[in-house]
Write an enzyme that holds these catalytic residues in place. Structure first.
Site, PDB file in Angstrom:
ATOM      1  N   ALA A  87       0.810  -1.230   0.000  1.00  0.00           N
ATOM      2  CA  ALA A  87       0.000   0.000   0.000  1.00  0.00           C
ATOM      3  C   ALA A  87       0.839   1.273   0.000  1.00  0.00           C
ATOM      4  O   ALA A  87       0.324   2.359   0.274  1.00  0.00           O
ATOM      5  CB  ALA A  87      -0.934   0.004   1.213  1.00  0.00           C
ATOM      6  N   ALA A  88       2.113   1.158  -0.337  1.00  0.00           N
ATOM      7  CA  ALA A  88       2.997   2.324  -0.247  1.00  0.00           C
ATOM      8  C   ALA A  88       2.542   3.473  -1.148  1.00  0.00           C
ATOM      9  O   ALA A  88       2.440   4.619  -0.717  1.00  0.00           O
ATOM     10  CB  ALA A  88       4.426   1.921  -0.588  1.00  0.00           C
ATOM     11  N   GLY A  89       2.284   3.167  -2.408  1.00  0.00           N
ATOM     12  CA  GLY A  89       1.871   4.222  -3.337  1.00  0.00           C
ATOM     13  C   GLY A  89       0.541   4.829  -2.961  1.00  0.00           C
ATOM     14  O   GLY A  89       0.341   6.047  -3.083  1.00  0.00           O
TER      15      GLY A  89
END
Length: 300
Positions: free
Chosen positions: A249-251
């Site tokens: 879920a970084a982006g």
């Protein structure tokens, strides 16, 4: 305060760790199986809400266990789900994620994420949005609906943020409805045929997207941080040096926190700095929405 209104996907993420990616016809042992609410739209909404922005969700789920769980978790994170449609026939979206050495491979079943049409989004926006609010969307919903929704939001006086992921072409006429375009290197190359890596290629890619009509462009560069334009000037924000365990879920965290900061009228450079710290914290944890940090963790 301005609101962040996210139109996008809600998926149940089914994640498993493995020591190596299986070859064709091969079975490998896995571990740390996790069933976790996700979807790019849901993740971005949670990131904005955890940072403290008033956040509303426009989406569609099925009348099934996954759909109810997704809504329950969003509401626990203070995301307003009153405008989420419950489908009578479709199944909630699912993402099957295989994680290996801090990287991930994803297989996506869109399900009800493709049910909403532009008229549905328009109806909700006319009820809940006001000029100056931020409209955030991605490409995990039906493509024409996404594009037409950007036009509707822009014509209503909203500030539009578009993350064209998974990568699909943006027809030229829709670029003018994008205030802020956020892409990673692969997505930038898909739109421009230029792979942004060093400063000169980043500049060329950003100029290409601006020439098509985007006002501002951010390219995220993984371990090299991100680069963006303010007018004709380019600015780069370095990544936080941190060991990744799960990049799922970084982006999305980057975009959600970015939107929340802009809703507070922080300038773009400061907003990108906050978003960078938030994304770095996310990749130190497993899962999607549960991995996204709260504001107090980012500000330490």
């Amino acid at each position: 305060m301005k609101s962040v209104i996210v139109f996008g996907s809600l998926n149940m993420d089914l994640t498993i760790q493995c020591e190596r990616i299986p070859q064709q016809g091969e079975t490998v042992e896995g571990s740390n199986f996790l069933s976790n609410p996700g979807g790019k739209g849901g993740n971005q909404a949670v990131a904005a809400a955890k940072f403290g922005a008033p956040t509303k969700m426009i989406a569609c789920v099925g009348q099934d266990v996954f759909g109810q769980k997704l809504l329950n978790v969003l509401e626990e994170y203070k995301v307003d789900c009153q405008s989420v449609k419950i489908s009578k026939s479709g199944q909630t979206g699912v993402a099957v994620i295989t994680c290996h050495e801090g990287d991930n491979r994803i297989i996506l079943s869109s399900g009800t994420n493709h049910e909403l049409k532009a008229e549905d989004v328009k109806e909700v926006l006319y009820k809940v949005a006001k000029p100056g609010d931020l409209f955030v969307t991605q490409y995990e919903c039906e493509q024409n609906t996404v594009l037409e929704s950007l036009q509707i939001a822009k014509e209503m006086g909203m500030y539009t943020i578009f993350n064209p992921a998974p990568a699909k072409i943006i027809p030229t006429q829709y670029y003018t409805y994008i205030d802020l375009l956020v892409v990673n290197q692969t997505e930038a190359e898909f739109q421009t045929k230029i792979f942004p890596q060093e400063e000169e290629s980043c500049k060329e890619a950003i100029q290409s997207m601006r020439q098509m009509g985007a006002q501002q462009v951010i390219i995220t560069l993984g371990s090299s941080g991100s680069i963006f334009n303010l007018g004709e000037e380019l600015y780069q924000v370095p990544a936080c040096q941190i060991e990744a365990v799960d990049t799922t879920a970084a982006g999305d965290t980057f975009i959600g926190v970015l939107a929340a900061c802009l809703a507070e009228e922080k300038d773009l450079k400061e907003s990108v700095q906050y978003a960078t710290k938030a994304a770095a914290l996310t990749i130190t944890r497993y899962g999607a929405q549960q991995a996204i940090p709260y504001r107090k963790e980012i500000e330490i």
